[in-house]
Scaffold this active site. Structure first.
Site, short mmCIF file in Angstrom:
data_model
loop_
_atom_site.label_atom_id
_atom_site.label_comp_id
_atom_site.label_asym_id
_atom_site.label_seq_id
_atom_site.Cartn_x
_atom_site.Cartn_y
_atom_site.Cartn_z
CB ALA A 63 -0.88 0.33 1.17
N GLY A 102 0.55 -5.85 0.89
CA GLY A 102 -0.74 -5.28 -0.39
C GLY A 102 0.24 -6.01 -2.02
CD GLU A 105 -2.63 -8.19 2.55
OE1 GLU A 105 -2.77 -8.43 3.69
OE2 GLU A 105 -2.20 -7.32 2.29
CD GLU A 125 1.32 -6.17 5.58
OE1 GLU A 125 1.11 -6.47 4.52
OE2 GLU A 125 2.09 -6.89 5.87
N1 T1G Z 1 4.33 3.63 0.48
C1 T1G Z 1 5.13 4.86 -0.15
N2 T1G Z 1 6.28 5.22 -0.12
C2 T1G Z 1 7.06 3.97 -0.59
C3 T1G Z 1 7.30 2.86 0.50
C4 T1G Z 1 5.52 2.73 0.55
N3 T1G Z 1 4.84 1.33 1.04
N4 T1G Z 1 7.91 1.72 -0.25
C5 T1G Z 1 9.11 2.68 -0.74
N5 T1G Z 1 9.06 4.29 -0.30
C6 T1G Z 1 9.14 5.80 -1.18
C7 T1G Z 1 10.30 5.73 0.31
O1 T1G Z 1 10.25 6.22 0.98
C8 T1G Z 1 11.49 5.84 -0.61
O2 T1G Z 1 11.35 7.43 -0.90
C9 T1G Z 1 11.51 5.32 -1.59
O3 T1G Z 1 10.52 4.81 -1.80
C10 T1G Z 1 12.14 3.91 -1.99
O4 T1G Z 1 12.76 3.37 -1.04
C11 T1G Z 1 -3.01 -3.84 2.96
C12 T1G Z 1 -1.68 -1.76 3.93
C13 T1G Z 1 10.15 -1.62 -1.25
C14 T1G Z 1 12.21 -2.87 -0.16
O5 T1G Z 1 6.40 -2.22 4.29
O6 T1G Z 1 10.47 -2.38 2.83
O7 T1G Z 1 0.51 -3.21 2.03
O8 T1G Z 1 12.79 8.53 0.70
O9 T1G Z 1 14.68 4.08 0.16
O10 T1G Z 1 15.46 0.55 -0.03
O11 T1G Z 1 -1.55 -5.75 4.21
O12 T1G Z 1 11.20 0.61 1.07
O13 T1G Z 1 13.64 8.56 -2.15
O14 T1G Z 1 11.64 9.91 -1.06
O15 T1G Z 1 13.41 2.08 1.01
O16 T1G Z 1 15.37 -0.08 -2.15
C15 T1G Z 1 3.77 -2.52 3.01
C16 T1G Z 1 8.12 -0.70 2.56
C17 T1G Z 1 2.97 -1.60 3.34
C18 T1G Z 1 7.13 -1.56 2.48
C19 T1G Z 1 12.58 -0.45 -1.22
N6 T1G Z 1 4.24 -2.56 2.58
N7 T1G Z 1 8.87 0.09 1.78
O17 T1G Z 1 14.12 -0.85 -0.47
O18 T1G Z 1 14.30 1.68 -0.95
S1 T1G Z 1 1.81 -2.13 4.18
C20 T1G Z 1 5.88 -2.36 3.22
C21 T1G Z 1 9.82 -1.09 2.08
C22 T1G Z 1 0.36 -2.71 3.51
C23 T1G Z 1 -1.31 -4.27 3.01
C24 T1G Z 1 -0.93 -3.21 4.20
C25 T1G Z 1 11.15 -0.68 0.97
C26 T1G Z 1 11.51 -1.37 -0.14
P1 T1G Z 1 11.48 8.44 -1.00
P2 T1G Z 1 13.35 2.99 0.05
P3 T1G Z 1 15.05 0.42 -0.75
#
Ligand code: T1G
Ligand code: NAD
Length: 697
Positions: A63, A102, A105, A125
């Site tokens: 998400a 997501g 999922e 999450e």
């Molecule tokens: N949403 C918004 N921005 C995101 C993002 C996300 N999910 N993931 C990364 N970014 C932005 C981050 O802030 C950065 O921005 C840029 O992308 C690069 O990220 C229903 C509700 C994917 C492994 O928890 O673990 O789904 O600083 O520097 O080291 O069940 O980012 O460049 O402006 O971290 O290569 C679940 C979170 C959401 C994944 C990449 N997903 N992201 O790592 O780059 S909850 C997550 C990460 C969900 C559902 C629920 C990592 C990455 P900027 P980065 P990276």
């Protein structure tokens, strides 16, 4: 919808691709685009099968966290998945990079999943104080089994494609071009008329635990980490338990309800704050993205004591050969024995194989000849916390190290500029402040000297990342950010003892607040002598702590400090000598001891830190309040679900913090507790520390 979601056809195969850089986060436009593209492919008679994929570096990584806390726009991800679930044509998710949350999922709503090698699949999450909210807690156990699902959901850590294949989470690994491979896979499914099983209908992998529910408890116990105060882990366990006896539609409804409840909660807000703060921390003013770090092929560490040994392990663990320099062969051997013992402990815990241990040990070179650092690209000094010794060492490094070497000091408090000035290359000097145990703690406080060159800073940040650390850049002042705030807490913790508390009561209050350990257990771990050397260098006294040090009791390293440590025992027991010393000290300074409750202890330890944090922000020693939060969470164990000291202050309300500090300053007569001008200003304006970053943006 614009090109964020596009569909192309390859004969009867529709390939739906999401292109929302950098990580294809599932923002509203992406969700709506996926729904519409699937509906169109579903209703197009010429389409026989549908493939979902993501453009760029990764499949959808979950998400869009930026949308959390804002009014949600339909379709929700649950809506999109419900429609995908009902499609009667083969649907295949073709994944690469990090299909997370997501994003994963979504793949569980497809009939098949194929992955590129190197893909890492997960449900992180829990790291955001949440549980999967779009079916992950119900579909993943059905596909990969309850044990694997529980491990993935409770750790939040991704698994590699080959493990996912082994547990049936993916159906094939495509070694060649992913999309071409996925299309071939789709054609094979069509040709073999493979039955289309919806993951939601799969029950076979639940049978074993359903027949013997006791097994569920064993699985939970096997994967539960200490989750001091966190709400999400228990919620995740409860949700996965519903796979045993709750019909899936009801379970999916409950999952969403719990997800929304956690999403609105303070804990997830705090953990989402840290998610972004950690990424912001790596953006350093004056160091633009195109400043290239220097290449680090070889490292050297001066001193193989508590810190030097751990720092050297970080390099060896990251595959970088490292030379360790000590003053004498026996001290060197002691340091090398500690390193080998640490590896053996990891091996006995099954977190390291014997081969890997041998590979890592082979990367160490121990010597008493400082000349051996001549071929190192980075040299980190970790000798005694005494300025003269450090200056003498840096004089040698300046003479012996190669011209483009980065010269770093691991000092806890001392003036990095003064150390740099003894060299002819202050631009190559900075602080790299690791935290004890250095091979475990994730924080790397990078201290920028007034002449430190941008590429040297960029190199230290890149090295920090390579070593698996969270790098945060700070300015030069006594104790930098973390230890300067720690000192403010230390002064008050000693005062609490004099007024009536005992070490285990103070530590108990702070562990209940969420810290892994309290101030006294922590200084026993770090070594009371480090703080003692610091106080002596500042000419300040700590009546009780100094008395303990004068007796040669430095904590765990000497078996006694604030607590007594039995050899091989875990944790310390109260030290009666110290308790007698405390009561006597109160009497000698004329204080009548009184009971002190936990709330007062927490406020008197945390609020002075916040106040010092405000001064640090005002002085520009830290760029953002979020940097201070990241430092305290990854370096000092501040509870992540409280978001760090500055975020916590915003949660409590700056006016309340200001008023409590003003009262403390009055009752203690200690001017340091007088609210910092920034705190006063923000409190008067009804503003927050977080608003400072917003104002800057
Ligand atoms: N949403 C918004 N921005 C995101 C993002 C996300 N999910 N993931 C990364 N970014 C932005 C981050 O802030 C950065 O921005 C840029 O992308 C690069 O990220 C229903 C509700 C994917 C492994 O928890 O673990 O789904 O600083 O520097 O080291 O069940 O980012 O460049 O402006 O971290 O290569 C679940 C979170 C959401 C994944 C990449 N997903 N992201 O790592 O780059 S909850 C997550 C990460 C969900 C559902 C629920 C990592 C990455 P900027 P980065 P990276
Ligand atoms: P330590 O006493 O455990 O180890 C210091 C080592 O340096 C000793 O083994 C000593 O023999 C060696 N040494 C001294 N002079 C030397 C020289 N000229 N050349 C080579 N080796 C020499 O101390 P420590 O706790 O590892 O602290 C080291 C540095 O790291 C200090 O600056 C300290 O403030 C800092 N630090 C300590 C901690 C902690 O928790 N202990 C945390 C962060 C930073």
């Amino acid at each position: 919808m614009d090109q964020i979601v596009s569909t192309r056809r390859d004969g009867g195969i529709a390939v739906i691709s999401v292109d929302n850089p950098p990580v294809n986060a599932l923002k509203h436009a992406v969700r709506a685009g996926i729904r519409d593209a699937f509906a169109a492919a579903r209703d197009d008679a010429a389409v026989e099968a549908i493939i979902l994929t993501g453009a760029g570096r990764t499949f959808m990584a979950g998400a869009d966290i930026n949308e959390f806390g804002k009014p949600s726009q339909p379709p929700s991800l649950v809506d999109v998945i419900r429609e995908m679930d009902d499609i009667k044509k083969p649907t295949i998710a073709a994944v690469h990079g990090t299909p997370l949350g997501g994003g994963l999922e979504l793949t569980l709503a497809c009939h098949f999943r194929v992955a590129a090698p190197g893909t890492r699949l997960g449900l992180p999450e829990i790291k955001l104080g949440l549980i999967p909210g779009a079916g992950g807690t119900q579909r993943l156990p059905r596909l990969a089994g309850i044990d694997k699902a529980m491990a993935m959901i409770l750790s939040g850590d991704p698994i590699p494609a080959k493990d996912a294949l082994a547990v049936g989470l993916v159906d094939a690994i495509i070694e060649s071009d992913l999309i071409a491979g996925a299309i071939a896979f789709a054609r094979k499914v069509l040709a073999e008329k493979r039955p289309l099983r919806r993951v939601r209908d799969m029950e076979d992998k639940l049978g074993e635990v359903r027949r013997d529910p006791q097994k569920f408890g064993e699985i939970v116990a096997a994967h539960t980490k200490r989750s001091r105060g966190l709400a999400a882990p228990a919620a995740a366990v409860e949700a996965v338990r519903w796979t045993l006896d709750v019909p899936i539609d009801e379970a999916l409804r409950r999952e969403r309800e719990k997800f929304m409840e956690l999403l609105a909660g303070d804990q997830s807000k705090a953990q989402r704050h840290i998610f972004f703060a950690e990424r912001e921390a790596a953006k350093v003013s004056g160091v633009s993205k195109d400043v290239a770090p220097r290449e680090i092929r070889r490292a050297a560490v001066i001193g193989a004591g508590t810190m030097g040994g751990g720092i050297a392990m970080c390099f060896a663990n990251a595959g970088i050969p490292v030379t360790v320099v000590e003053t004498a062969a026996d001290v060197l051997k002691r340091g090398q024995d500690t390193i080998a013992r640490n590896y053996k402990t990891s091996m006995s815990r099954g977190s390291l194989s014997a081969d890997e241990m041998e590979r890592r040990l082979a990367r160490f070179t121990g010597t008493t000849n400082i000349g051996a650092i001549a071929d190192a690209d980075i040299v980190i000094e970790a000798v005694f916390e005494e300025m003269d010794i450090k200056k003498q060492v840096f004089g040698n490094l300046d003479r012996l190290a190669k011209t483009d070497a980065v010269l770093a000091t691991n000092t806890s408090y001392l003036d990095v500029n003064a150390i740099a000035q003894v060299t002819k290359r202050p631009a190559s000097v900075l602080g790299t402040h690791f935290f004890s145990p250095a091979n475990v703690m994730k924080l790397l406080e990078i201290v920028r000297g007034k002449e430190t060159a941008p590429d040297v800073l960029a190199t230290a940040i890149a090295v920090g990342r390579k070593l698996g650390k969270v790098p945060v850049v700070v300015g030069v002042c006594h104790g930098f950010v973390g230890n300067r705030m720690l000192s403010a807490r230390g002064i008050e913790s000693e005062r609490l003892l004099l007024e009536g508390a005992l070490p285990h009561e103070v530590d108990g209050a702070l562990t209940e607040f969420g810290f892994p350990m309290g101030p006294f257990a922590m200084s026993d771990l770090a070594g009371l002598d480090v703080g003692w050397r610091n106080r002596k260098s500042l000419g300040v006294k700590a009546v009780i702590a100094d008395a303990i040090c004068e007796k040669g009791d430095y904590g765990q390293k000497t078996g006694k400090g604030w607590y007594v440590y039995e050899t091989g025992g875990r944790g310390g027991r109260p030290n009666p000598e110290v308790e007698a010393l405390i009561v006597d000290a109160s009497r000698r300074v004329g204080i009548t001891r009184r009971p002190i409750d936990k709330q007062e202890i927490v406020e008197r330890l945390v609020y002075p830190m916040i106040n010092e944090g405000a001064r640090i922000l005002e002085e520009g020693i830290a760029q953002r309040s979020g940097d201070i939060d990241v430092i305290w969470i990854y370096g000092y164990g501040f509870p992540v679900w409280r978001g760090g000291p500055m975020f916590y202050a915003d949660t409590v309300g700056l006016a309340a913090v200001r008023d409590r500090l003003a009262a403390l300053a009055k009752s203690s007569g200690d001017k340091r507790h007088a609210p910092a001008p920034l705190l006063e200003r923000l409190a008067n304006a009804g503003a927050t520390f977080a608003s400072l970053a917003q104002d800057k943006a």
